[in-house]
Design a protein around this motif. Structure first.
Motif, PDB file in Angstrom:
ATOM      1  N   LYS A  92       8.519  20.846 -16.882  1.00 29.21           N
ATOM      2  CA  LYS A  92       7.197  20.567 -17.280  1.00 29.21           C
ATOM      3  C   LYS A  92       5.604  21.509 -16.376  1.00 29.21           C
ATOM      4  CE  LYS A  92       7.650  16.466 -14.029  1.00 29.21           C
ATOM      5  NZ  LYS A  92       7.146  16.004 -13.195  1.00 29.21           N
ATOM      6  N   ASP A  93       4.793  21.938 -17.262  1.00 30.28           N
ATOM      7  CA  ASP A  93       3.500  22.610 -17.723  1.00 30.28           C
ATOM      8  C   ASP A  93       3.299  23.077 -16.417  1.00 30.28           C
ATOM      9  OD1 ASP A  93       3.938  23.888 -19.638  1.00 30.28           O
ATOM     10  OD2 ASP A  93       3.088  22.414 -21.172  1.00 30.28           O
ATOM     11  N   LEU A  94       2.923  24.210 -15.564  1.00 28.24           N
ATOM     12  CA  LEU A  94       1.813  24.726 -14.761  1.00 28.24           C
ATOM     13  C   LEU A  94       1.188  25.918 -15.704  1.00 28.24           C
ATOM     14  CD1 LEU A  94       1.317  24.242 -12.287  1.00 28.24           C
ATOM     15  CD2 LEU A  94       2.726  26.200 -12.048  1.00 28.24           C
ATOM     16  N   PRO A  95       0.060  25.457 -15.445  1.00 29.94           N
ATOM     17  CA  PRO A  95      -1.456  26.246 -15.529  1.00 29.94           C
ATOM     18  C   PRO A  95      -0.584  27.777 -14.572  1.00 29.94           C
ATOM     19  CG  PRO A  95      -1.907  24.540 -15.508  1.00 29.94           C
ATOM     20  CD  PRO A  95      -1.091  24.401 -15.120  1.00 29.94           C
ATOM     21  N   ALA A  96      -1.165  28.945 -15.883  1.00 29.66           N
ATOM     22  CA  ALA A  96      -1.552  30.529 -14.472  1.00 29.66           C
ATOM     23  C   ALA A  96      -2.273  30.056 -14.111  1.00 29.66           C
ATOM     24  CB  ALA A  96      -1.510  31.674 -15.360  1.00 29.66           C
ATOM     25  N   GLY A  97      -1.986  30.693 -12.557  1.00 30.05           N
ATOM     26  CA  GLY A  97      -3.186  30.462 -11.101  1.00 30.05           C
ATOM     27  C   GLY A  97      -2.927  30.651 -10.083  1.00 30.05           C
ATOM     28  N   GLU A  98      -3.005  30.552  -8.650  1.00 33.30           N
ATOM     29  CA  GLU A  98      -2.639  30.297  -7.298  1.00 33.30           C
ATOM     30  C   GLU A  98      -2.434  29.276  -6.937  1.00 33.30           C
ATOM     31  OE1 GLU A  98      -4.289  33.679  -4.211  1.00 33.30           O
ATOM     32  OE2 GLU A  98      -5.673  31.797  -3.731  1.00 33.30           O
ATOM     33  N   TYR A  99      -1.379  28.570  -6.129  1.00 32.13           N
ATOM     34  CA  TYR A  99      -0.720  27.221  -5.618  1.00 32.13           C
ATOM     35  C   TYR A  99      -0.926  27.623  -4.070  1.00 32.13           C
ATOM     36  CZ  TYR A  99      -0.971  26.257 -10.826  1.00 32.13           C
ATOM     37  OH  TYR A  99      -1.924  26.336 -11.878  1.00 32.13           O
ATOM     38  N   GLY A 100      -0.839  26.852  -3.011  1.00 30.85           N
ATOM     39  CA  GLY A 100      -0.446  26.614  -2.035  1.00 30.85           C
ATOM     40  C   GLY A 100       1.354  25.605  -2.764  1.00 30.85           C
ATOM     41  N   LEU A 101       2.943  26.157  -2.085  1.00 33.41           N
ATOM     42  CA  LEU A 101       3.751  26.064  -2.395  1.00 33.41           C
ATOM     43  C   LEU A 101       3.960  24.849  -1.251  1.00 33.41           C
ATOM     44  CD1 LEU A 101       6.281  26.005  -3.942  1.00 33.41           C
ATOM     45  CD2 LEU A 101       6.521  28.451  -3.305  1.00 33.41           C
ATOM     46  N   PHE A 102       4.254  24.087  -1.075  1.00 33.32           N
ATOM     47  CA  PHE A 102       4.382  22.931  -0.696  1.00 33.32           C
ATOM     48  C   PHE A 102       5.823  22.132  -0.410  1.00 33.32           C
ATOM     49  CE2 PHE A 102      -0.115  23.409   0.385  1.00 33.32           C
ATOM     50  CZ  PHE A 102      -0.458  23.678   1.991  1.00 33.32           C
ATOM     51  N   THR A 103       5.934  21.329  -0.151  1.00 35.18           N
ATOM     52  CA  THR A 103       7.489  20.886  -0.320  1.00 35.18           C
ATOM     53  C   THR A 103       8.096  19.627   1.309  1.00 35.18           C
ATOM     54  OG1 THR A 103       9.235  22.121   1.367  1.00 35.18           O
ATOM     55  CG2 THR A 103       9.295  22.848  -0.972  1.00 35.18           C
ATOM     56  N   ILE A 104       8.154  18.320   0.168  1.00 36.38           N
ATOM     57  CA  ILE A 104       9.159  17.678   1.113  1.00 36.38           C
ATOM     58  C   ILE A 104       9.608  17.492   1.103  1.00 36.38           C
ATOM     59  CG2 ILE A 104       8.741  15.307   1.132  1.00 36.38           C
ATOM     60  CD1 ILE A 104       6.240  14.828  -0.736  1.00 36.38           C
ATOM     61  N   PRO A 105      10.740  17.895   2.287  1.00 35.77           N
ATOM     62  CA  PRO A 105      12.412  17.800   2.494  1.00 35.77           C
ATOM     63  C   PRO A 105      12.841  16.321   2.608  1.00 35.77           C
ATOM     64  CG  PRO A 105      11.444  19.815   3.977  1.00 35.77           C
ATOM     65  CD  PRO A 105      10.358  18.467   3.508  1.00 35.77           C
ATOM     66  N   GLY A 106      14.016  16.250   2.249  1.00 31.15           N
ATOM     67  CA  GLY A 106      14.859  14.353   2.300  1.00 31.15           C
ATOM     68  C   GLY A 106      16.198  14.713   2.174  1.00 31.15           C
ATOM     69  N   LYS A 107      17.122  13.756   2.584  1.00 29.51           N
ATOM     70  CA  LYS A 107      18.025  14.524   3.162  1.00 29.51           C
ATOM     71  C   LYS A 107      19.273  14.044   1.511  1.00 29.51           C
ATOM     72  CE  LYS A 107      22.506  12.269   4.942  1.00 29.51           C
ATOM     73  NZ  LYS A 107      23.298  11.243   5.413  1.00 29.51           N
ATOM     74  N   ASP A 108      18.661  13.504   0.968  1.00 36.45           N
ATOM     75  CA  ASP A 108      19.393  13.930  -0.757  1.00 36.45           C
ATOM     76  C   ASP A 108      17.978  14.664  -1.775  1.00 36.45           C
ATOM     77  OD1 ASP A 108      22.026  12.435   0.574  1.00 36.45           O
ATOM     78  OD2 ASP A 108      20.363  10.566   0.048  1.00 36.45           O
TER      79      ASP A 108
END
Length: 282
Positions: A92-108
């Motif tokens: 999936k396309d992500l434009p150039a730029g600055e981002y916060g890298l967040f995650t939602i952990p899950g078991k699977d």
């Protein structure tokens, strides 16, 4: 309001502690050390800033970091990732730029999030409405424990790479890719209009990306005519000839290249031409 107050409280406490430590002239190690890494990728660069917490005997995912909750993907301030060029994340396309890298952990399954809110403490001010891209990835169970949270780039090729998150016994791979062929081809076409034509580099690109090999051979021959004593030019000419099915031509070119490399006492190209000659005998 509660979220804002909590964030302000954390920031205020951090400032107070910092002033107090400076006043006492103390130097103390950070509980979660900061790290900045950068990786050249495709035609650009990726830069990452994050803090690295340790396991310290605790249960991490599914406990300290609950499944189903947004995580800052590190410690202290939110992890920040910057792309100088547009890339693809899991296709999936992500434009150039600055981002916060967040995650939602899950078991699977994990959700990896690139969010506009890069400048914040933790994930207390995280807003889903600021998400630019979300992708789902499958976590991998590691046999050996990773004590210190680690983000790194792996399997880095010209147009593909992996962004890896590792902590405790979990590994998450985020697939990166870039579509740069049209840009490079246009750049080659434009450069060939100039006085100093990049024959050698253009021939390499054509070879590595399965372009017109006749054109690649034409260009490497032009490079050879300009510098007939360069064993590296001979090597790539031999490789192009081999790929075109001209073994006899490749043998002659590699033999000449080996002689030149030997005269220069260049061990790397002695080895490479020797390997090419072995390949011609298969």
């Amino acid at each position: 309001m509660k979220t804002t107050f909590k964030t302000m409280l954390f920031l205020a406490l951090a400032v107070v502690l910092s002033i107090d430590v400076q006043a006492q002239g103390l130097k103390m190690p950070q509980a979660s050390t900061g790290q900045t890494i950068s990786q050249n990728f495709a035609l650009g660069k990726i830069t990452l800033n994050y803090s690295r917490p340790n396991v310290k005997g605790r249960k991490i995912f599914g406990a300290m970091e609950p499944y189903g909750s947004v995580w800052r993907t590190g410690a202290n301030s939110a992890t920040v990732i910057t792309f100088s060029e547009t890339v693809k994340i899991a296709g999936k396309d992500l434009p150039a730029g600055e981002y916060g890298l967040f995650t939602i952990p899950g078991k699977d399954e994990w959700t990896v999030i690139f969010n506009k809110g890069a400048k914040q403490w933790g994930s207390y001010e995280y807003k889903a409405s600021d998400d630019v891209l979300r992708v789902k990835v499958k976590p991998i169970n590691l046999k050996d424990k990773v004590e210190t949270f680690t983000i790194q780039f792996a399997d880095v090729l010209p147009t593909t790479a992996k962004l890896q998150l590792m902590w405790e016994n979990t590994l998450v791979n985020v697939e990166l890719s870039a579509d740069i062929d049209a840009t490079v081809m246009a750049s080659i076409d434009e450069a060939m209009k100039g006085e100093k034509k990049p024959y050698f580099q253009a021939a390499q690109y054509y070879f590595n990306n399965s372009k017109d090999l006749k054109k690649a051979l034409e260009w490497v021959n032009a490079a050879e005519a300009a510098d007939g004593k360069a064993p590296w030019i001979k090597l790539w000419k031999g490789r192009i000839q081999m790929k075109m099915g001209d073994k006899a031509g490749a043998v002659k070119t590699a033999t000449d290249g080996l002689k030149l490399a030997t005269e220069l006492k260049n061990q790397e190209y002695i080895r490479l031409h020797t390997e090419l000659l072995k390949e011609t005998k298969k």
